[in-house]
Design an enzyme around this catalytic site. Structure first.
Site, short mmCIF file in Angstrom:
data_model
loop_
_atom_site.label_atom_id
_atom_site.label_comp_id
_atom_site.label_asym_id
_atom_site.label_seq_id
_atom_site.Cartn_x
_atom_site.Cartn_y
_atom_site.Cartn_z
N GLU A 226 -8.92 -8.46 -7.69
CA GLU A 226 -7.96 -7.64 -7.41
C GLU A 226 -6.55 -8.58 -7.78
O GLU A 226 -6.62 -9.67 -7.37
CB GLU A 226 -7.87 -7.35 -6.04
CG GLU A 226 -6.70 -6.31 -5.57
CD GLU A 226 -6.73 -5.80 -4.09
OE1 GLU A 226 -6.02 -5.39 -3.73
OE2 GLU A 226 -7.97 -5.54 -3.45
N ASP A 275 -0.93 2.74 -2.83
CA ASP A 275 -0.66 2.65 -1.71
C ASP A 275 0.37 3.78 -1.11
O ASP A 275 1.50 3.87 -1.67
CB ASP A 275 0.16 1.15 -1.19
CG ASP A 275 0.14 1.20 0.34
OD1 ASP A 275 0.36 2.12 0.96
OD2 ASP A 275 0.25 0.09 0.97
#
Length: 365
Positions: A226, A275
Site C-alpha cells: 500500500e 476514505d
C-alpha cells in the site's frame, strides 16, 4: 416560508481523542492522538443527522471554521435531500481555495450528515442506500506499528487473530529494507500461511527503494503493498507495478475525483482505497466506487470503519474493509461487530453511527 426538508441549522465540534499508546508509520511520525470533527445538521421539520471526519492530529479547527463560516451559510435553506446537488455546490463554492485538503474533509462531514438524515427519513440503513450488494465485507485489521519492536509487533498481530480477524496489515518503510523483511518474516511465521497479509509504506519510499522493497516482499504472498510512493506520483506507481508481482493499493490521500481518475488511469492499482472522511463523504465514496467499477478495480476503504462497514460491502465491486487503529467506534453506541472474520454493517436507519456524547464531552476542544 422554508420547506420542511430544507436545512435550518448546522453545528460543528472538535474533539481530541487519545490513542492507547504511541503509534508510528513511515511518514507521519509518532502519533499520540487524533481529532474527531462532528457535524449535526437540522432540517426545518426538526429531523437531525450527524456526520463527521477526523485528522491525524492537526487541522481540526480549520475544518470547523470552513464549516461554520463558509459551508453552513452556503447550504442553509436548501433541500437536505438534494445531496448530489449540495455536494456539487459545496465543491464549487470552495473550488478556488480548496480542491481537496481541508475542503474535502469539511464537505465529507456535512455529506455524511445529509445521508444520515435521508436514512432516518426513509427508514433505510446506509448499506442499502449505498447500493445494497451486501453487508459483510472482507475485513482486515490494519496496524500502525512501525515503532513496535519485533516481539511487540508479533504480539500485536497475534492479538488481532485472537479478536477474530483473518487478515492483518503491518507498516513497512524502515531505513533498511532488510528490517522490513525481518518484520514480515516474523509476522508471517506467527500468522501462518492461511491468514491474509498486507503491508503499508505510507509513501515512505522513492521509486528505487520501493522497487527493491517490492522485490524483497514477493515471497510473502501479500494481498498488496500500500502507498509505496507519494500519493500523487501516479506515473511512478505505474512504473513500480510493472517491476513487481506484488499488487499495489492506494487512495487514502486522494481527496478529489480528479486525483482518483488519474490514479485509475496511470497507477496500475490492484485496489483503490478511498476514505469517506476525506474524499467527499458518502457521495464522494460512491462516485469513486463507480469509477473503480468501470476500471475493473475493487473498492476498499481507509479508516472510519464504523461508517465504511456499510459502504464497502454495498458495492458490486467490494474489496476490503480496513479496521484502523483509530477507534472512533469506542465513542459510539455500536462498536464494530465481527462475525467469522467479517465486519457486519448496522441495520438501523441512517448511517448507523450514533455518538456517545457523554464519552466525548470531556475531550471537546
Amino acid at each position: 416560508m422554508s420547506a420542511p426538508t430544507s436545512i435550518r441549522a448546522m453545528t460543528a465540534r472538535v474533539f481530541r481523542i487519545p490513542l492507547d499508546e504511541p503509534l508510528q508509520d513511515a511518514k507521519h511520525g509518532v502519533q499520540v492522538d487524533f481529532e474527531l470533527i462532528t457535524v449535526t445538521v437540522v432540517r426545518e421539520d426538526g429531523l437531525e443527522g450527524t456526520g463527521y471526519t477526523y485528522t491525524i492530529g492537526a487541522g481540526g479547527h480549520a475544518i470547523k471554521a470552513l464549516i461554520d463560516h463558509d459551508l453552513a451559510p452556503m447550504v442553509a435553506g436548501h433541500d437536505a435531500d438534494d445531496i448530489d446537488g449540495l455536494w456539487d455546490m459545496m465543491q464549487a463554492g470552495l473550488h478556488y481555495v480548496g480542491r481537496g485538503g481541508l475542503a474535502s474533509f469539511a464537505i465529507s462531514a456535512i455529506d455524511i450528515a445529509l445521508w444520515d438524515i435521508r436514512g432516518r427519513a426513509t427508514g433505510q440503513p446506509l448499506w442499502q442506500m449505498a447500493g445494497g450488494a451486501g453487508r459483510k465485507p472482507l475485513t482486515y485489521r490494519g496496524g500502525v506499528d512501525l515503532n513496535f519492536p519485533l516481539p511487540k509487533l508479533v504480539e500485536s498481530v497475534g492479538d488481532h487473530l485472537d479478536r477474530g480477524f483473518t487478515a492483518v496489515k503491518i507498516k513497512v518503510g524502515k531505513p533498511d529494507v532488510a528490517e522490513d523483511v525481518a518484520r514480515l518474516t516474523a509476522v508471517r511465521e506467527r500468522i501462518g500461511g492461511a491468514t491474509r497479509l498486507m503491508v503499508d509504506a505510507n509513501y515512505g519510499y522513492d521509486l528505487d527503494r520501493a522497487s527493491a522493497a517490492a522485490k524483497a516482499f514477493e515471497p510473502f504472498d501479500l494481498v498488496w503493498l500500500e502507498e509505496p510512493l507519494a500519493p500523487d506520483d501516479f506515473a511512478g506507481h505505474g512504473v513500480l507495478a510493472q517491476r513487481t508481482t506484488v499488487p499495489l493499493a492506494a487512495g487514502e490521500n486522494l481527496h478529489t475525483l480528479q486525483e482518483f481518475r488519474l490514479a485509475l488511469e496511470h497507477s496500475r492499482l490492484a485496489f483503490l482505497q478511498p476514505d469517506s472522511g476525506n474524499c467527499g463523504g458518502v457521495t464522494g465514496f460512491l462516485r469513486v466506487a463507480r469509477m473503480a467499477a468501470a476500471a475493473g478495480v475493487p473498492v476498499c476503504s481507509h479508516g472510519m470503519q464504523e461508517l465504511n462497514v456499510s459502504l464497502v460491502p454495498a458495492q458490486a465491486n467490494a474489496g476490503w474493509l480496513e479496521v484502523h487503529s483509530f477507534h472512533i467506534d469506542r465513542y459510539t453506541h455500536r462498536p464494530l461487530v465481527l462475525e467469522d472474520g467479517r465486519a457486519v454493517a448496522p441495520d438501523e436507519p441512517g448511517c448507523g453511527v450514533r455518538f456517545d456524547w457523554r464519552k466525548l464531552e470531556p475531550l471537546a476542544r
